[in-house]
Design an enzyme around this catalytic site. Structure first.
Site, PDB file in Angstrom:
ATOM      1  N   CYS A 166       0.829  -1.215   0.000  1.00 28.28           N
ATOM      2  CA  CYS A 166       0.000   0.000   0.000  1.00 28.28           C
ATOM      3  C   CYS A 166       0.862   1.264   0.000  1.00 28.28           C
ATOM      4  CB  CYS A 166      -0.921  -0.029   1.221  1.00 28.28           C
ATOM      5  SG  CYS A 166      -1.651   1.556   1.646  1.00 28.28           S
ATOM      6  N   GLY A 167       0.647   2.128  -0.992  1.00 26.21           N
ATOM      7  CA  GLY A 167       1.415   3.364  -1.108  1.00 26.21           C
ATOM      8  C   GLY A 167       1.251   4.284   0.076  1.00 26.21           C
ATOM      9  N   HIS A 168       0.012   4.422   0.573  1.00 22.60           N
ATOM     10  CA  HIS A 168      -0.238   5.293   1.726  1.00 22.60           C
ATOM     11  C   HIS A 168       0.462   4.751   2.977  1.00 22.60           C
ATOM     12  CE1 HIS A 168      -2.954   7.784  -0.481  1.00 22.60           C
ATOM     13  NE2 HIS A 168      -3.799   6.814  -0.720  1.00 22.60           N
ATOM     14  N   CYS A 169       0.517   3.419   3.088  1.00 24.59           N
ATOM     15  CA  CYS A 169       1.198   2.800   4.236  1.00 24.59           C
ATOM     16  C   CYS A 169       2.694   3.078   4.176  1.00 24.59           C
ATOM     17  CB  CYS A 169       0.946   1.296   4.256  1.00 24.59           C
ATOM     18  SG  CYS A 169      -0.794   0.815   4.319  1.00 24.59           S
TER      19      CYS A 169
END
Length: 500
Positions: A56-59
């Protein structure tokens, strides 16, 4: 020999059962699994848990800030712990805690969870946790304490109350408790009152930008203070980035003027003074937000508004509380008067909502799956002689790409059926006044005769979609919208309304 192997296996099993609930750390962050989760949340009075996915990019963006926050809390010798759970490995744990997207953060107080709704920078995380675990306002007993407190953060709120048990003081503390973003202080010290020239019941918001401070005027109520803090805790003109995004879109002001500029082209130097001047007129009503279009990450924002780089510098107004309604000026005028006129016309209800639309392709009906745009949607979809299935997709959506070959097969299957039509529309480039799309892909059946709309929530297979069509929308019907939960997934399928 057999006995020896059995004993060794038994010893190994015993060793595993002894260590399974041990808690390890990764850069100061507790690593939790289904075996040690209960122990961690019961043994630590305060613990913030991040449910994440490695892809996950946001993670990935949150990870270094999360580590910084854990280090800051450790340095303060705080009892608050930060932890993380790989939700792709600990699927049962994620399901148990209602994880529907990544990252999901939950704060546990004595084992009881509440949703985390703070920012995603280290300071934001620490501030939120301190506010949740300590007194709502720091007690200030000297001028030196006040000065040190004001210097700690960009925005600080201090209440000046001789009697901290009075109703106004209680209203102030209630506002402080409800605010997760800014630190609050409270004082009854005469020297502090004198230093800042404040009388009993005064409230000052100190900040390191714009005018430097704001003095609260009016009746001291929790709601009034909350509105005052919200209106003054961001700069008159806020630059959009990872740090400010949650404060911009999560704030009390739901109408935003988005000003698209290029730093490389010198637009910030040319236009910022006019932007700040106009912003003063609409403080508390419309938030002025600059977006640097040179940033690669901001290309999606331009796409969302149907803008091209050639239109920069440009303007749009977005109204969050009306399904991200967009408004476009007749001409781009970034002067003080031009900005003021555009925003005032918006507030006066004189602007018509701007809907994105592509030109209708000449071959829109050549293939089995018909191509829809805003201009031909109603004519084709509301044909009462046919059941019309529409896929609302985004070109960048991973699940949409996976569905494409199956959807083409579905179109071929029903291309000669006189009562069923299969169609698709790029919902990032075409908008409809009567239909708002919240996630991609969305599949809706518009039933013949009644034009009743039924959303599909079944398996994305040829068989499942066929059953949906052949049962008139009964098979695989989606639950009501308020029961449906959106999630972010591996392919980057973020809900449409969260694209920014």
């Amino acid at each position: 020999m057999r006995v020896g192997v059995s004993v060794a296996a038994l010893l190994a099993f015993v060793a595993l059962t002894v260590t399974a609930d041990e808690i390890t750390k990764d850069e100061g962050v507790l690593v939790l699994t289904k075996d040690n989760f209960k122990k961690a949340t019961e043994e630590n009075e305060f613990i913030l848990v991040e449910f994440y996915a490695p892809w996950c990019g946001h993670c990935k963006a949150l990870a270094p800030e999360y580590v910084k926050a854990a280090a800051s809390l450790a340095e303060k010798e705080s009892l608050i712990k930060l932890a993380k759970v790989d939700a792709t490995e600990e699927t049962e744990l994620a399901e148990e805690h209602g994880v529907r997207g990544y990252p999901t953060l939950k704060f546990f107080r004595s084992g009881k969870p509440v949703d985390y709704n703070g920012g995603r920078q280290a300071d934001d995380i620490v501030n939120w946790l301190i506010k949740k675990t300590g007194p709502p306002a720091k007690a200030i007993t000297s001028v030196d304490e006040a000065k040190a407190f004001i210097a700690e953060k960009p925005v600080i709120v201090i209440g000046f109350f001789k009697d901290q048990a009075s109703d106004p003081a209680k209203q102030f503390l209630a506002a402080a408790a409800a605010n997760d973003d800014q630190p609050f202080g409270i004082t009854s010290d005469d020297a502090v009152f004198s230093e800042y020239g404040v009388s009993d019941g005064g409230i000052i918001l100190f900040k390191d930008f714009d005018e430097g401070k704001n003095v609260y005027e009016g009746e001291v109520t929790e709601a009034g203070i909350a509105k005052f803090v919200s209106a003054n805790s961001l700069p008159l003109v806020v630059d959009f980035n990872h740090e400010t995004a949650s404060k911009i879109f999560g704030g009390e002001i739901k109408s935003h003027l988005l000003i698209f500029l290029s730093k490389e082209a010198g637009h910030y130097d040319t236009h910022m003074e006019a932007c700040r001047t106009a912003a003063k007129t609409f403080k508390g009503q419309v938030l002025f937000v600059t977006i640097n279009t040179d940033e690669e990450d901001h290309a999606r924002i331009l796409e969302f508004f149907g803008m091209k780089k050639e239109e920069v510098p440009g303007l749009r107004i977005i109204k969050l509380e009306e399904d991200m309604a967009k408004y476009k000026p007749e001409k781009y005028d970034l002067s003080d008067s031009g900005l003021t006129s555009f925003v005032q016309n918006f507030l006066d209800g004189k602007l018509k909502q701007h809907l994105l639309s592509q030109d209708l392709p000449e071959d829109w009906d050549k293939e089995a799956v018909k191509v829809l745009v805003s201009s031909n949607f109603d004519e084709i979809v509301f044909d009462k002689k046919k059941d019309v299935l529409v896929e609302f997709y985004a070109p960048w959506c991973g699940h949409c790409k996976q569905l494409a070959p199956i959807y083409d097969q579905l179109g071929e299957k029903y291309k000669d059926n006189e009562s069923i039509l299969v169609a698709k529309m790029d919902a990032t480039a075409n908008e409809l006044e009567h239909t708002k799309i919240q996630s991609f892909p969305t599949l809706k059946l518009y039933k013949k005769e009644t034009n009743e709309v039924v959303e599909y929530n079944g398996e994305r297979t040829l068989e499942g979609l066929s059953k949906f069509l052949e049962t008139g929308g009964v098979y695989g019907q989606a639950p009501p919208e308020d029961e449906d939960e959106e999630e972010e997934d591996e392919e980057g399928d973020v809900p449409a309304k969260d694209e920014l």
